[in-house]
Design a protein around this motif. Structure first.
Motif, PDB file in Angstrom:
ATOM      1  N   ILE A   1      30.163  55.192  12.568  1.00 35.14           N
ATOM      2  CA  ILE A   1      31.000  55.362  11.016  1.00 35.14           C
ATOM      3  C   ILE A   1      32.189  54.588  11.777  1.00 35.14           C
ATOM      4  O   ILE A   1      32.801  53.808  10.949  1.00 35.14           O
ATOM      5  N   LEU A   2      32.626  54.867  12.915  1.00 38.18           N
ATOM      6  CA  LEU A   2      34.110  54.452  13.263  1.00 38.18           C
ATOM      7  C   LEU A   2      33.842  52.822  13.585  1.00 38.18           C
ATOM      8  O   LEU A   2      34.796  51.882  13.621  1.00 38.18           O
ATOM      9  N   LEU A   3      32.806  52.567  13.817  1.00 40.33           N
ATOM     10  CA  LEU A   3      32.303  51.084  14.056  1.00 40.33           C
ATOM     11  C   LEU A   3      32.007  50.185  13.082  1.00 40.33           C
ATOM     12  O   LEU A   3      32.654  49.110  12.704  1.00 40.33           O
ATOM     13  N   LYS A   4      31.422  50.517  12.246  1.00 42.19           N
ATOM     14  CA  LYS A   4      30.805  50.189  11.160  1.00 42.19           C
ATOM     15  C   LYS A   4      31.516  50.118   9.702  1.00 42.19           C
ATOM     16  O   LYS A   4      31.434  49.255   8.808  1.00 42.19           O
ATOM     17  N   ASN A   5      31.785  51.261   9.540  1.00 39.16           N
ATOM     18  CA  ASN A   5      32.967  51.637   7.987  1.00 39.16           C
ATOM     19  C   ASN A   5      34.011  51.106   7.905  1.00 39.16           C
ATOM     20  O   ASN A   5      34.853  51.298   8.620  1.00 39.16           O
ATOM     21  N   PRO A   6      34.342  49.813   7.091  1.00 38.69           N
ATOM     22  CA  PRO A   6      35.468  49.415   6.630  1.00 38.69           C
ATOM     23  C   PRO A   6      36.686  50.044   6.748  1.00 38.69           C
ATOM     24  O   PRO A   6      37.702  49.746   7.160  1.00 38.69           O
ATOM     25  N   ASN A   7      36.777  51.086   6.021  1.00 41.52           N
ATOM     26  CA  ASN A   7      37.790  51.979   6.017  1.00 41.52           C
ATOM     27  C   ASN A   7      37.984  52.766   7.346  1.00 41.52           C
ATOM     28  O   ASN A   7      39.142  52.814   7.556  1.00 41.52           O
ATOM     29  N   PHE A   8      37.283  53.206   7.793  1.00 45.46           N
ATOM     30  CA  PHE A   8      37.530  53.919   9.278  1.00 45.46           C
ATOM     31  C   PHE A   8      37.838  52.849  10.265  1.00 45.46           C
ATOM     32  O   PHE A   8      38.607  53.283  11.193  1.00 45.46           O
ATOM     33  N   ARG A   9      37.277  51.697  10.134  1.00 45.56           N
ATOM     34  CA  ARG A   9      37.873  50.627  11.142  1.00 45.56           C
ATOM     35  C   ARG A   9      39.351  50.304  11.008  1.00 45.56           C
ATOM     36  O   ARG A   9      40.220  50.026  11.940  1.00 45.56           O
TER      37      ARG A   9
END
Length: 377
Positions: free
Chosen positions: A234-242
């Motif tokens: 999630i941290l690597l791929k989700n644009p919002n979390f990035r």
């Protein structure tokens, strides 16, 4: 033809001992916070806010299974797992009906499936918002206390000995800026704009603190996440979390810079350079003090001898300064610079001499004219 300058060995020895025994301390304060002229940190926070807002409004949940041993009357749901647990723990059975074979337990395992926000990614965001709140409050405090007057104060204390006497000096220099110039007005406008922008960020933070996810994690006393971050999908791929991770890194960069600024080792070089010039000034002050005599001729001779020593020390000090600042100097550049200054000084002295001659001739002419016109007045 001018006199030849030689180094007075006795005064040179005295000056060297003075510098060797010199102990000094310098302290300076500046009310002008130049680091706030750049608002890059505010740009980054504003950029990240909409992305974080999307995460907060659409939080991720996970199911957890809670198992509690409770009294039968308090049990809300009995599952197969509850019966299996009871078979293993027969001590919880109070009675068994001989005819129907019904079991009457006193306690039973209560198993519940509940949704929770307490997952790593949400706790990362929970930690980020906590850090962001602190960071924004610090910046807001600095902005509110920002001074445009650029007032500065320098204090210097030092003592030394020449073997025959102790010498002490205390110096305080302060400066207060003149009324605001055009550039100060522009800076003031930028600060007022920054305050309004920061107010919008604080509105975001206030709404996030009221969100169901943050209130739930706060109620559970969820653990904060410590760096380094786990590289979850999630941290690597989700644009919002990035974007949120990027802001996490930026805040920590500013915190590290602040810590580095507080380290003596990083500031020592700059302080030592400035203090060395004050130390040299202290030496000059002593040279003047040591040159004071009853006869002006002796005073002039003493200062002339000290001037050669001061010049040598000053050249070495300037060379050290240039080297510490990364400038490369050689003998040709140095001699060329000194020669130019001597040439300019010679021209100025010649101009002054010529100007004095003109003044003397003009004064003489006026006196002669007044003398001739006396009989007519």
């Amino acid at each position: 033809m001018g006199l030849k300058l030689d180094i007075d060995k006795e005064k040179e020895k005295k000056s060297q001992l003075f510098l060797e025994k010199l102990e000094s301390d310098m302290d300076y304060k500046s009310l002008y916070n130049g680091d706030l002229i750049s608002f890059d940190w505010l740009d980054e926070i504003e950029f990240a806010c909409p992305y974080i807002d999307i995460i907060i409004r659409n939080p991720k949940l996970t199911l957890i299974q809670e198992e509690n041993l409770v009294k039968v009357e308090r049990s809300k749901r009995i599952t197969v797992a509850s019966v299996k647990d009871l078979a293993k723990h027969t001590q919880y059975i109070d009675d068994v009906d001989k005819k129907t074979k019904d079991v009457r337990p006193s306690k039973i395992l209560d198993i519940r499936n509940e949704e929770t926000y307490n997952i790593y990614e949400n706790r990362f965001l929970y930690t980020l918002l906590n850090d962001l709140n602190r960071f924004v409050l610090e910046k807001e405090k600095i902005l509110n206390n920002f001074e445009l007057n650029k007032n500065k104060t320098l204090e210097y204390k030092a003592s030394s000995t020449t073997g025959l006497e102790k010498v002490h000096v205390e110096l305080k220099v302060s400066s207060t800026s003149l009324p605001a110039l055009q550039e100060d007005k522009k800076l003031e406008e930028e600060i007022n704009k920054a305050k309004k922008r920061l107010k919008r960020v604080k509105d975001y933070l206030a709404s996030w603190d009221r969100s169901e996810m943050i209130k739930s994690l706060t109620k559970e006393h969820a653990n904060f996440v410590s760096p380094p971050l786990k590289k979850t999908n999630i941290l690597l791929k989700n644009p919002n979390f990035r974007i949120a991770v990027r802001l996490w890194d930026i805040i920590r960069t500013y915190d590290l810079d602040k810590k580095d600024d507080s380290k003596e080792s990083d500031d020592n070089n700059s302080i030592d350079i400035m203090k060395s010039f004050l130390d040299h000034t202290f030496l000059i002050d002593y040279c003047v003090l040591d040159s004071i005599t009853k006869l002006k001729r002796d005073q002039k001779k003493n200062m002339t001898n000290y001037a050669v020593i001061i010049l040598t020390e000053e050249i070495n000090r300037v060379l050290d300064l240039l080297a510490s600042c990364g400038y490369k100097t050689n003998e040709e550049d140095l001699l060329s610079l000194i020669a130019k200054e001597l040439k300019d000084d010679k021209k100025e002295r010649n101009v002054n001499v010529n100007a004095d001659d003109v003044k003397k001739k003009f004064k003489s002419a006026m006196e002669e004219y007044l003398e001739r016109t006396k009989k007519y007045l």
